[in-house]
Design an enzyme around this catalytic site. Structure first.
Site, PDB file in Angstrom:
ATOM      1  N   THR A   1     -41.758   3.283  -6.512  1.00  0.00           N
ATOM      2  CA  THR A   1     -40.572   4.029  -6.083  1.00  0.00           C
ATOM      3  C   THR A   1     -39.777   3.272  -5.025  1.00  0.00           C
ATOM      4  O   THR A   1     -38.547   3.176  -5.107  1.00  0.00           O
ATOM      5  CB  THR A   1     -40.963   5.428  -5.567  1.00  0.00           C
ATOM      6  OG1 THR A   1     -41.619   6.116  -6.629  1.00  0.00           O
ATOM      7  CG2 THR A   1     -39.751   6.223  -5.117  1.00  0.00           C
TER       8      THR A   1
ATOM      9  N   THR B   1     -20.603   0.647   7.261  1.00  0.00           N
ATOM     10  CA  THR B   1     -20.815   2.005   6.763  1.00  0.00           C
ATOM     11  C   THR B   1     -20.300   2.108   5.334  1.00  0.00           C
ATOM     12  O   THR B   1     -20.916   2.724   4.474  1.00  0.00           O
ATOM     13  CB  THR B   1     -20.096   3.027   7.664  1.00  0.00           C
ATOM     14  OG1 THR B   1     -20.568   2.864   9.001  1.00  0.00           O
ATOM     15  CG2 THR B   1     -20.369   4.438   7.199  1.00  0.00           C
TER      16      THR B   1
ATOM     17  N   GLY C   1      -6.541   1.757   6.929  1.00  0.00           N
ATOM     18  CA  GLY C   1      -7.267   1.427   8.150  1.00  0.00           C
ATOM     19  C   GLY C   1      -6.762   0.121   8.754  1.00  0.00           C
ATOM     20  O   GLY C   1      -6.563  -0.864   8.036  1.00  0.00           O
TER      21      GLY C   1
ATOM     22  N   TYR D   1       0.861  -1.186   0.000  1.00  0.00           N
ATOM     23  CA  TYR D   1       0.000   0.000   0.000  1.00  0.00           C
ATOM     24  C   TYR D   1       0.896   1.233   0.000  1.00  0.00           C
ATOM     25  O   TYR D   1       1.817   1.335   0.808  1.00  0.00           O
ATOM     26  CB  TYR D   1      -0.893  -0.028   1.247  1.00  0.00           C
ATOM     27  CG  TYR D   1      -2.185   0.731   1.137  1.00  0.00           C
ATOM     28  CD1 TYR D   1      -3.234   0.258   0.351  1.00  0.00           C
ATOM     29  CD2 TYR D   1      -2.373   1.910   1.846  1.00  0.00           C
ATOM     30  CE1 TYR D   1      -4.432   0.951   0.267  1.00  0.00           C
ATOM     31  CE2 TYR D   1      -3.571   2.603   1.772  1.00  0.00           C
ATOM     32  CZ  TYR D   1      -4.599   2.119   0.982  1.00  0.00           C
ATOM     33  OH  TYR D   1      -5.784   2.801   0.901  1.00  0.00           O
TER      34      TYR D   1
ATOM     35  N   ASP E   1      -8.319  -1.998  10.389  1.00  0.00           N
ATOM     36  CA  ASP E   1      -9.289  -3.064  10.178  1.00  0.00           C
ATOM     37  C   ASP E   1      -9.053  -3.760   8.839  1.00  0.00           C
ATOM     38  O   ASP E   1      -9.136  -4.984   8.745  1.00  0.00           O
ATOM     39  CB  ASP E   1     -10.715  -2.518  10.259  1.00  0.00           C
ATOM     40  CG  ASP E   1     -10.971  -1.354   9.312  1.00  0.00           C
ATOM     41  OD1 ASP E   1     -10.011  -0.623   8.958  1.00  0.00           O
ATOM     42  OD2 ASP E   1     -12.134  -1.151   8.925  1.00  0.00           O
ATOM     43  N   ARG E   2      -8.735  -2.991   7.810  1.00  0.00           N
ATOM     44  CA  ARG E   2      -8.484  -3.573   6.495  1.00  0.00           C
ATOM     45  C   ARG E   2      -7.204  -4.405   6.504  1.00  0.00           C
ATOM     46  O   ARG E   2      -7.159  -5.500   5.947  1.00  0.00           O
ATOM     47  CB  ARG E   2      -8.412  -2.471   5.444  1.00  0.00           C
ATOM     48  CG  ARG E   2      -9.747  -1.770   5.241  1.00  0.00           C
ATOM     49  CD  ARG E   2      -9.679  -0.612   4.274  1.00  0.00           C
ATOM     50  NE  ARG E   2      -9.235  -1.057   2.965  1.00  0.00           N
ATOM     51  CZ  ARG E   2      -8.598  -0.264   2.093  1.00  0.00           C
ATOM     52  NH1 ARG E   2      -8.328   0.992   2.394  1.00  0.00           N
ATOM     53  NH2 ARG E   2      -8.229  -0.740   0.918  1.00  0.00           N
TER      54      ARG E   2
END
Length: 140
Positions: free
Chosen positions: A95, A42, A16, A9, A18-19
């Protein structure tokens, strides 16, 4: 090397934890195999690790509820609706179901696209689902 992972990376300080933990866990669960960790919350994140333990990065897209809220917040007339785990049709006929089709089928097509892009020539890929919205992801 971070816990057996070769982290490529470009900005590791912005990755993050978490990743990173997800790909480390995937590599230790399935050593020497290609794995894709998909986390639904999220945001929906897609992070892969290859057979040699290389992590090059991943993708972040809006999560299920964020998509519903965005349609409500950024349009003048679309209502805020709730996800429906039982929704299983390619189109909506009002809708509410049209929104649900766009959001939930959009995630489905996104998932299948990312999964296909992470598969290697032999087609072998471990897919690990996690996160609070993983129940919606597993349906696809």
């Amino acid at each position: 090397m971070t816990s057996g992972i070769n982290n490529h990376y470009l900005t590791p300080e912005t990755l993050g934890p978490d990743r990173l933990a997800a790909v480390i866990g995937a590599y230790h669960m399935f050593p020497g195999q290609n794995s894709l960790v998909i986390t639904g919350g999220t945001a929906i994140t897609y992070d892969g690790v290859d057979t040699a333990g290389n992590y090059f990065g991943g993708s972040i897209s809006p999560g299920l509820n964020m998509r519903y809220k965005a349609l409500n917040n950024y349009t003048a007339g679309l209502p805020l609706i709730e996800p429906d785990a039982g929704f299983d049709t390619p189109y909506g006929n009002n809708t509410t179901t049209a929104i649900r089709s766009g959001v939930q089928n959009g995630i489905k097509y996104e998932l299948t696209g990312f999964i296909e892009s992470y598969k290697t020539g032999d087609g072998q890929l471990n897919i690990i689902l996690s996160g609070g919205d993983s129940i919606f992801l597993i349906l696809y």
